[in-house]
Design a protein around this motif. Structure first.
Motif, PDB file in Angstrom:
ATOM      1  N   PRO A 181       0.854  -1.396   0.124  1.00  0.00           N
ATOM      2  CA  PRO A 181       0.080  -0.025  -0.127  1.00  0.00           C
ATOM      3  C   PRO A 181       0.761   1.317  -0.149  1.00  0.00           C
ATOM      4  O   PRO A 181       0.134   2.207  -0.682  1.00  0.00           O
ATOM      5  CB  PRO A 181      -0.790   0.099   1.313  1.00  0.00           C
ATOM      6  N   ALA A 182       2.089   1.226   0.795  1.00  0.00           N
ATOM      7  CA  ALA A 182       2.955   2.457   0.634  1.00  0.00           C
ATOM      8  C   ALA A 182       3.437   2.589  -0.814  1.00  0.00           C
ATOM      9  O   ALA A 182       3.398   3.906  -1.232  1.00  0.00           O
ATOM     10  CB  ALA A 182       3.956   2.158   1.597  1.00  0.00           C
ATOM     11  N   ARG A 183       3.972   1.933  -1.427  1.00  0.00           N
ATOM     12  CA  ARG A 183       4.372   2.242  -2.763  1.00  0.00           C
ATOM     13  C   ARG A 183       3.287   2.412  -3.878  1.00  0.00           C
ATOM     14  O   ARG A 183       3.373   3.096  -4.647  1.00  0.00           O
ATOM     15  CB  ARG A 183       4.947   0.886  -3.189  1.00  0.00           C
ATOM     16  N   LEU A 184       2.129   2.036  -3.490  1.00  0.00           N
ATOM     17  CA  LEU A 184       0.991   2.359  -4.427  1.00  0.00           C
ATOM     18  C   LEU A 184       0.280   3.611  -4.254  1.00  0.00           C
ATOM     19  O   LEU A 184      -0.346   4.149  -4.949  1.00  0.00           O
ATOM     20  CB  LEU A 184      -0.368   1.298  -3.993  1.00  0.00           C
ATOM     21  N   ALA A 185       0.477   4.185  -2.997  1.00  0.00           N
ATOM     22  CA  ALA A 185       0.150   5.450  -2.759  1.00  0.00           C
ATOM     23  C   ALA A 185       0.788   6.709  -3.482  1.00  0.00           C
ATOM     24  O   ALA A 185       1.818   6.826  -3.698  1.00  0.00           O
ATOM     25  CB  ALA A 185       0.083   5.803  -1.255  1.00  0.00           C
ATOM     26  N   THR A 186      -0.017   7.462  -4.105  1.00  0.00           N
ATOM     27  CA  THR A 186       0.067   8.808  -4.886  1.00  0.00           C
ATOM     28  C   THR A 186      -0.667   9.668  -4.476  1.00  0.00           C
ATOM     29  O   THR A 186      -1.860   9.554  -3.763  1.00  0.00           O
ATOM     30  CB  THR A 186       0.423   8.362  -6.238  1.00  0.00           C
ATOM     31  N   ALA A 187      -0.333  10.801  -4.845  1.00  0.00           N
ATOM     32  CA  ALA A 187      -1.136  12.194  -4.428  1.00  0.00           C
ATOM     33  C   ALA A 187      -2.516  11.904  -5.340  1.00  0.00           C
ATOM     34  O   ALA A 187      -3.574  12.394  -4.875  1.00  0.00           O
ATOM     35  CB  ALA A 187      -0.579  13.404  -5.071  1.00  0.00           C
ATOM     36  N   ALA A 188      -2.563  11.403  -6.399  1.00  0.00           N
ATOM     37  CA  ALA A 188      -3.811  10.897  -7.314  1.00  0.00           C
ATOM     38  C   ALA A 188      -4.484   9.789  -6.706  1.00  0.00           C
ATOM     39  O   ALA A 188      -5.987   9.648  -7.029  1.00  0.00           O
ATOM     40  CB  ALA A 188      -3.545  10.777  -8.652  1.00  0.00           C
TER      41      ALA A 188
END
Length: 227
Positions: A36-43
């Motif tokens: 989940p941490a790597r998948l998280a982006t501003a969008a």
């Protein structure tokens, strides 16, 4: 060891958060492409849900009290990470223990439990200087979390937010102009698919939000009443 916890509770809290952050970083890294941490982006940020819940007890436990629903027990404030059904739904990050008579709309409680949750997020949510990368996080609450104090706190951390909003009665007359469907847009679900018979409209200019963080917008949703 238990004696030291009693004498230095702050040290224990810091140690627990540090240990949990390290452990969660390793567990999430083990998820590989579903991390989940790597998948998280501003969008597409990691969603942290904050909400109070009632826990009923049948005896006078320490700090228990009467609840607004007429029961008896506790009203803990809970912070939960929601990273989507495709990635395992989510997990609890932090819980603030509170007596049953504590209200849900406490900015102080929201700020405290969020701080505990953020301290336990994996290293990917922090830069090389240890600063939180708030743009990768979206905090979601019901109307109890829509206080200006809490929203300004989120804005100071650079965190995105989405809350419910209790429409003041005096402002209801200002939205009569949007009765015509030509001003509305079809509502979308969490996957971006159009919902059946549901519509949304940006009513920010009409309702004139004041003293909220810059860029705060308010959207109204219309759909048939539940049967």
């Amino acid at each position: 060891f238990m004696g030291r916890i009693k004498e230095q509770p702050e040290a224990f809290s810091y140690g627990f958060a540090t240990m949990t952050r390290s452990l969660r970083s390793k567990v999430w890294n083990a998820a590989g492409p579903r991390n989940p941490a790597r998948l998280a982006t501003a969008a597409n940020p990691l969603i942290i849900d904050l909400d109070a819940s009632l826990v009923h007890v049948h005896s006078e436990k320490e700090n228990s009290a009467g609840t607004y629903k007429g029961g008896y027990g506790f009203s803990p404030m809970i912070a939960m990470a929601d990273y989507g059904k495709a990635n395992g739904t989510g997990e609890v990050l932090a819980v603030q223990l509170r007596p049953g008579n504590r209200g849900a709309n406490s900015a102080a409680s929201h700020i405290e439990v969020l701080g505990q949750a953020l301290a336990q997020l994996p290293d990917d949510f922090y830069d090389e200087h240890g600063n939180l990368r708030g743009e990768k996080i979206l905090v979601r609450t019901d109307s109890a979390g829509s206080s200006r104090e809490f929203l300004h706190h989120l804005d100071s951390l650079g965190i995105q937010f989405s809350t419910s909003y209790s429409l003041p009665v005096l402002k209801e007359r200002f939205i009569r102009w949007i009765d015509q469907k030509k001003y509305w847009e079809p509502a979308l679900d969490a996957n971006g698919d159009q919902r059946d018979d549901a519509w949304v409209i940006d009513a920010t200019k009409v309702l004139e939000l004041r003293q909220y963080p810059p860029g705060t917008r308010i959207y109204l949703r219309a759909e048939p009443l539940h049967p």
